[in-house]
Scaffold this motif. Structure first.
Motif, PDB file in Angstrom:
ATOM      1  N   ASN A  77       0.806  -1.220   0.000  1.00  0.00           N
ATOM      2  CA  ASN A  77       0.000   0.000   0.000  1.00  0.00           C
ATOM      3  C   ASN A  77       0.844   1.276   0.000  1.00  0.00           C
ATOM      4  O   ASN A  77       0.450   2.294   0.559  1.00  0.00           O
ATOM      5  N   GLN A  78       2.021   1.186  -0.646  1.00  0.00           N
ATOM      6  CA  GLN A  78       2.900   2.351  -0.788  1.00  0.00           C
ATOM      7  C   GLN A  78       3.303   2.558  -2.247  1.00  0.00           C
ATOM      8  O   GLN A  78       4.341   3.145  -2.532  1.00  0.00           O
ATOM      9  N   SER A  79       2.506   2.039  -3.162  1.00  0.00           N
ATOM     10  CA  SER A  79       2.727   2.169  -4.618  1.00  0.00           C
ATOM     11  C   SER A  79       3.901   1.360  -5.148  1.00  0.00           C
ATOM     12  O   SER A  79       4.304   1.550  -6.294  1.00  0.00           O
ATOM     13  N   ILE A  80       4.443   0.454  -4.360  1.00  0.00           N
ATOM     14  CA  ILE A  80       5.530  -0.402  -4.832  1.00  0.00           C
ATOM     15  C   ILE A  80       5.006  -1.335  -5.930  1.00  0.00           C
ATOM     16  O   ILE A  80       5.647  -1.506  -6.973  1.00  0.00           O
ATOM     17  N   GLY A  81       3.839  -1.929  -5.710  1.00  0.00           N
ATOM     18  CA  GLY A  81       3.241  -2.795  -6.719  1.00  0.00           C
ATOM     19  C   GLY A  81       2.973  -2.054  -8.013  1.00  0.00           C
ATOM     20  O   GLY A  81       3.195  -2.592  -9.105  1.00  0.00           O
ATOM     21  N   TYR A  82       2.517  -0.823  -7.908  1.00  0.00           N
ATOM     22  CA  TYR A  82       2.287  -0.007  -9.100  1.00  0.00           C
ATOM     23  C   TYR A  82       3.595   0.199  -9.859  1.00  0.00           C
ATOM     24  O   TYR A  82       3.641   0.082 -11.082  1.00  0.00           O
ATOM     25  N   THR A  83       4.663   0.509  -9.152  1.00  0.00           N
ATOM     26  CA  THR A  83       5.960   0.715  -9.786  1.00  0.00           C
ATOM     27  C   THR A  83       6.416  -0.550 -10.499  1.00  0.00           C
ATOM     28  O   THR A  83       6.926  -0.496 -11.630  1.00  0.00           O
ATOM     29  N   ILE A  84       6.241  -1.687  -9.862  1.00  0.00           N
ATOM     30  CA  ILE A  84       6.615  -2.965 -10.482  1.00  0.00           C
ATOM     31  C   ILE A  84       5.800  -3.194 -11.746  1.00  0.00           C
ATOM     32  O   ILE A  84       6.356  -3.481 -12.813  1.00  0.00           O
ATOM     33  N   MET A  85       4.492  -3.068 -11.649  1.00  0.00           N
ATOM     34  CA  MET A  85       3.637  -3.316 -12.808  1.00  0.00           C
ATOM     35  C   MET A  85       3.915  -2.319 -13.929  1.00  0.00           C
ATOM     36  O   MET A  85       3.909  -2.698 -15.106  1.00  0.00           O
ATOM     37  N   HIS A  86       4.144  -1.087 -13.599  1.00  0.00           N
ATOM     38  CA  HIS A  86       4.456  -0.088 -14.630  1.00  0.00           C
ATOM     39  C   HIS A  86       5.725  -0.499 -15.381  1.00  0.00           C
ATOM     40  O   HIS A  86       5.781  -0.415 -16.613  1.00  0.00           O
ATOM     41  N   SER A  87       6.735  -0.975 -14.676  1.00  0.00           N
ATOM     42  CA  SER A  87       7.975  -1.421 -15.323  1.00  0.00           C
ATOM     43  C   SER A  87       7.717  -2.623 -16.226  1.00  0.00           C
ATOM     44  O   SER A  87       8.230  -2.683 -17.349  1.00  0.00           O
ATOM     45  N   LEU A  88       6.934  -3.584 -15.738  1.00  0.00           N
ATOM     46  CA  LEU A  88       6.640  -4.773 -16.533  1.00  0.00           C
ATOM     47  C   LEU A  88       5.846  -4.405 -17.785  1.00  0.00           C
ATOM     48  O   LEU A  88       6.139  -4.886 -18.894  1.00  0.00           O
ATOM     49  N   MET A  89       4.844  -3.554 -17.623  1.00  0.00           N
ATOM     50  CA  MET A  89       4.013  -3.171 -18.766  1.00  0.00           C
ATOM     51  C   MET A  89       4.799  -2.338 -19.780  1.00  0.00           C
ATOM     52  O   MET A  89       4.583  -2.456 -20.991  1.00  0.00           O
ATOM     53  N   THR A  90       5.730  -1.526 -19.322  1.00  0.00           N
ATOM     54  CA  THR A  90       6.577  -0.760 -20.241  1.00  0.00           C
ATOM     55  C   THR A  90       7.416  -1.702 -21.093  1.00  0.00           C
ATOM     56  O   THR A  90       7.525  -1.527 -22.316  1.00  0.00           O
ATOM     57  N   TYR A  91       7.998  -2.716 -20.463  1.00  0.00           N
ATOM     58  CA  TYR A  91       8.772  -3.705 -21.220  1.00  0.00           C
ATOM     59  C   TYR A  91       7.894  -4.364 -22.287  1.00  0.00           C
ATOM     60  O   TYR A  91       8.288  -4.473 -23.448  1.00  0.00           O
ATOM     61  N   ILE A  92       6.704  -4.795 -21.889  1.00  0.00           N
ATOM     62  CA  ILE A  92       5.813  -5.480 -22.827  1.00  0.00           C
ATOM     63  C   ILE A  92       5.432  -4.562 -23.973  1.00  0.00           C
ATOM     64  O   ILE A  92       5.426  -4.976 -25.141  1.00  0.00           O
TER      65      ILE A  92
END
Length: 136
Positions: A77-92
């Protein structure tokens, strides 16, 4: 200080974070072999402590499967998951062809989080239930 590092996921980091959230554990040698097949991974560090991970497996063009999105419970609940997903989606986005398939299996009660990235829940009028099988 938080920092994001691509492609530095180790078997030890993988095992430690998955253990913290009660995910299935695997032998480190099995994890090492699996990570060799990873297309892309990201690790979030707080100083030298790994606090979040995510990875992508697939064929790097038509099929991508997001795996092992894990955030240390102390950092949720500190936007860490968002940061991870944003990185993964950028790669894709950089690798995927038109109409590429991106799959994932959400843990219970995380579906709304993934919907923010455009994922849809199944079943719906166009798609049946997602399915899984485990080897024992």
């Amino acid at each position: 200080m938080l920092r994001k590092e691509p492609n530095v996921l180790t078997p030890q980091i993988y095992a430690e974070l998955r253990r913290k959230v009660d995910f299935q554990e695997y032998l480190l040698e099995d994890v090492a072999q699996a990570l060799e097949k990873t297309l892309f991974s990201v690790v979030i560090f707080d100083d030298d402590r790994a606090i979040g991970i995510g990875r992508i497996v697939g064929d790097d063009r038509i099929v991508f499967f997001i795996k092992d999105v894990v955030v240390d419970p102390e950092y949720q609940n500190q936007s860490i998951g968002y940061t991870i997903m944003h990185s993964l989606m950028t790669y894709i986005q950089e690798k995927a062809c038109e109409n590429a398939y991106i799959g994932l299996m959400a843990t219970p009660n995380t579906e709304k989080f993934y919907e923010k990235f455009g994922f849809i829940q199944r079943p719906n009028k166009d798609f049946g239930h997602g399915m899984v099988k485990f080897v024992n």
